[in-house]
Design a protein around this motif. Structure first.
Motif, PDB file in Angstrom:
ATOM      1  N   SER A 171       0.817  -1.210   0.000  1.00 29.07           N
ATOM      2  CA  SER A 171       0.000   0.000   0.000  1.00 29.07           C
ATOM      3  C   SER A 171       0.850   1.259   0.000  1.00 29.07           C
ATOM      4  CB  SER A 171      -0.951   0.007   1.204  1.00 29.07           C
ATOM      5  OG  SER A 171      -0.249   0.202   2.420  1.00 29.07           O
ATOM      6  N   ASP A 184       0.859   3.167  -3.180  1.00 35.51           N
ATOM      7  CA  ASP A 184      -0.155   4.189  -3.444  1.00 35.51           C
ATOM      8  C   ASP A 184       0.397   5.576  -3.144  1.00 35.51           C
ATOM      9  OD1 ASP A 184      -1.742   1.954  -3.843  1.00 35.51           O
ATOM     10  OD2 ASP A 184      -3.425   2.709  -2.661  1.00 35.51           O
ATOM     11  N   GLU A 211       2.977   6.514  -5.844  1.00 35.81           N
ATOM     12  CA  GLU A 211       2.319   6.850  -7.109  1.00 35.81           C
ATOM     13  C   GLU A 211       1.641   8.220  -7.032  1.00 35.81           C
ATOM     14  OE1 GLU A 211      -0.324   4.359 -10.141  1.00 35.81           O
ATOM     15  OE2 GLU A 211      -1.420   4.761  -8.279  1.00 35.81           O
ATOM     16  N   ARG A 212       0.884   8.455  -5.969  1.00 36.31           N
ATOM     17  CA  ARG A 212       0.181   9.729  -5.814  1.00 36.31           C
ATOM     18  C   ARG A 212       1.178  10.894  -5.819  1.00 36.31           C
ATOM     19  NH1 ARG A 212      -4.732  11.465  -4.062  1.00 36.31           N
ATOM     20  NH2 ARG A 212      -5.415   9.311  -3.808  1.00 36.31           N
ATOM     21  N   PRO A 231      -4.524  -0.105  -6.548  1.00 41.02           N
ATOM     22  CA  PRO A 231      -4.649   1.136  -5.775  1.00 41.02           C
ATOM     23  C   PRO A 231      -5.934   1.165  -4.954  1.00 41.02           C
ATOM     24  CG  PRO A 231      -4.001   1.588  -8.055  1.00 41.02           C
ATOM     25  CD  PRO A 231      -4.372   0.144  -8.005  1.00 41.02           C
ATOM     26  N   PRO A 280      -5.008   7.856 -10.532  1.00 37.10           N
ATOM     27  CA  PRO A 280      -4.073   8.400  -9.541  1.00 37.10           C
ATOM     28  C   PRO A 280      -3.909   9.910  -9.636  1.00 37.10           C
ATOM     29  CG  PRO A 280      -2.846   7.544 -11.394  1.00 37.10           C
ATOM     30  CD  PRO A 280      -4.304   7.242 -11.680  1.00 37.10           C
TER      31      PRO A 280
END
Length: 636
Positions: free
Chosen positions: A351, A354, A357-358, A489, A548
């Protein structure tokens, strides 16, 4: 115009990756095992290598930061030095970006430039390993006379990280020798029985651990451990912002949340994770993970940005996240990625991908202009007044830059972006003893070795995040079962893998066949997002996300010279796809000017409907001055 470079064949480089922990749940892939082949990130990496790195080199020559080393050699630096006390570090970050780019592409010209810069820096280094153009020479303040603000150890940290990049890409050269002499000097001066203090700006801590990992020299790890353990005991002076500004208020093992200057706090967290992993200190690792998770839950913007105070570039209190005053320094985004990636490697918790990526899509990618020649230093989520176009030939004040600027008085961010993009392939995937984990859906080719020695490979075909269709083609496999783990995600409600519902992590365990295809569908339709009601600065508003990507409204897309603060969003009308953004229904709101701006609650008068086009936040201000906002008041 594309710059043509000569290239030399590069050997397979087993350690060519930004982070190489000795232990952990997951093992990062070296750059040689991952090749971006197309799409958004490949294009950004190309522009970085062909334009941005040279742009940074040009400006560091123009403003004199490289010449500071020449002046140190010829004895004139006290009279002629330019830049802030930490400008040496930006030269080192530039070299690190060059090192990763040479490792990635074999660029002969950049390789020669590294040798040229290293020769100059080596001349400026003193016999005992001390190296700094701001302190220690006739006419300057003495060495280590201002540990709170002098940044001497901080500069060593970025020098060492550049050398580690050089080592890991197959070059044990003069830059590495310079950094090792500097690191030995740090251990001699700040080790047991030496100066029992720390630097006001952390970063030497993760650098020393990585140098230990790259060389096997235990004293570097021991020194990093000393620095981590010393922090928080009041060794630095109290200041206007309090010792929390440089995390010297509470021992790191006792803190509950990241606080103070955002970049400093995150660099320290990265170093503490590295120390914890290498010394198998689970208590320290758990403490830092708790602080970071609490920070994500309470002190992080929708974009992944961190830091809500301009005056001290710091985290605010819990849920203090004003969009128009968001500082969200680009360097804090890079540092947050460093922390999240390290925690994922240590714990195996996918996780954290995430978060990476964000932050990559909405902070790091937002900083550089489309052509790679201008950058944001801060990343606000609301711009009330159109900014002034930056002069392409003028240095801009960092916090006052109206639009992306070519260079800043403090230019830590352009070189931080450059080194991150050059090494981006090292963040896409990992391995374990029996499997491959894919964290980011970028178009790429992967060929690697699992922990048990089996060769596996994938080709990733996708236009993500423009659409959510991803095809994974097995290009190498074994005749025994192995696991392919795919991060799903948290926003991807309704995601499927080969038609089956998927959440969190999709784990495929079987004997794969060469040529076999796995189809991943990630719903990237636009969606409304609301904030926790404790984020009082955005109550009564919503944001729109697409996959995203955080989206924003920009005034250049509104009719009749409207500004974004004159428009409401109608949440009763479904959102529609619009390119790689969205289209919503909006209302123009009419305000009556009065002599006193307060009174009984009233409904906002709405005059007419308008189309509200929403673009990826990372693209805002690429079309000139505008007003912009991420959080939009609702028409309800």
């Amino acid at each position: 115009m594309t710059t043509m470079h000569n290239h030399v064949p590069a050997p397979r480089l087993a350690d060519a990756r930004p982070v190489v922990p000795a232990t952990g749940a997951l093992t990062p892939l070296p750059l040689d095992d991952v090749r971006l082949t197309g799409g958004f990130w490949a294009e950004r990496q190309r522009i970085n290598g062909e334009v941005s790195i040279d742009h940074c080199d040009h400006w560091e020559q123009r403003v004199g930061w490289i010449d500071n080393f020449r002046a140190a050699v010829d004895g004139t630096v006290a009279e002629t030095r330019t830049g802030r006390e930490f400008s040496d570090s930006d030269v080192y970050k530039l070299i690190e970006a060059m090192a990763w780019e040479v490792g990635r592409t074999g660029d002969e010209r950049l390789d020669a430039r590294i040798h040229e810069l290293a020769a100059l820096i080596g001349e400026a280094q003193e016999a005992d390993g001390y190296l700094n153009t701001r302190f220690g020479r006739p006419g300057q303040e003495p060495r280590y006379s201002d540990l709170a603000w002098g940044h001497e150890l901080y500069c060593y940290g970025h020098l060492i990280q550049a050398a580690v990049a050089r080592l890991r890409t197959g070059h044990d050269d003069e830059l590495v020798a310079i950094a090792r002499r500097a690191a030995d000097h740090v251990c001699d001066v700040f080790g047991v029985g030496g100066i029992e203090s720390v630097c006001g700006h952390p970063v030497v801590e993760p650098a020393l651990v990585e140098l230990y990992r790259a060389t096997g020299e235990r004293r570097y790890l021991d020194q990093a451990t000393l620095f981590v353990d010393r922090r928080g005991h009041g060794t630095l002076p109290d200041i206007e912002f309090g010792r929390a500004y440089y995390q010297d208020d509470v021992p790191i093992r006792d803190a509950e949340v990241l606080r103070g200057h955002s970049v400093r706090a995150l660099y320290l967290a990265a170093g503490a994770i590295d120390v914890a992993v290498e010394t198998q200190d689970d208590v320290l690792l758990d403490a830092v993970e708790h602080q970071y998770r609490t920070t994500l839950a309470r002190r992080t913007y929708l974009t992944g940005g961190m830091g809500s105070h301009h005056q001290d570039e710091a985290f605010g209190d819990d849920y203090e996240l004003p969009p128009d005053r968001a500082y969200c320094e680009t360097c804090a985004g890079v540092a947050s990625i460093m922390v999240a990636w390290r925690l994922m490697l240590a714990t195996g918790d996918l996780s954290y991908g995430d978060v990476v990526e964000r932050t990559l899509f909405n902070v790091v990618a937002a900083s550089p202009s489309a052509d790679g020649r201008a950058f944001f230093y801060t990343n606000p989520l609301h711009k009330r007044v159109p900014g002034a176009t930056a002069d392409p030939d003028t240095v801009s004040p960092r916090a006052l830059a109206q639009l992306r600027a070519p260079w800043f008085e403090v230019s830590c961010c352009p070189t931080n972006v450059a080194r991150t993009l050059a090494s981006l392939g090292g963040y896409l995937a990992t391995t374990s003893d029996n499997g491959l984990q894919l964290h980011h859906y970028a178009q790429c080719e992967i060929s690697t070795t699992l922990g048990d020695g089996r060769q596996v490979g994938l080709e990733v075909r996708t236009r993500y995040p423009e659409d959510g269709h991803v095809v994974l083609v097995v290009t190498q496999t074994a005749d025994t079962p192995w696991e392919l783990a795919l991060r799903i995600p948290a926003w991807a409600t309704g995601a499927t893998v080969d038609g089956a519902p998927a959440t969190d992590v999709a784990r495929l365990w079987r004997v794969f066949e060469v040529g076999e295809e796995i189809h991943v569908e990630l719903p990237v339709a636009p969606r409304l997002t609301a904030a926790d009601t404790r984020v009082d600065a955005v109550r009564g508003t919503v944001a729109v996300e697409r996959g995203p990507l955080v989206l924003c409204a920009e005034s250049v897309d509104l009719p009749d010279d409207l500004q974004v603060d004159e428009v409401l969003i109608d949440t009763t009308v479904p959102l529609q796809d619009h390119g790689h953004g969205a289209r919503a229904s909006g209302w123009v709101v009419e305000h009556d000017d009065t002599s006193w701006p307060y009174g009984p609650p009233v409904s906002l008068p709405r005059s007419r409907q308008v189309d509200l086009v929403l673009i990826p936040y990372r693209e805002w201000a690429n079309r000139g001055p505008s007003t912009m906002r991420v959080w939009i008041p609702t028409a309800g």
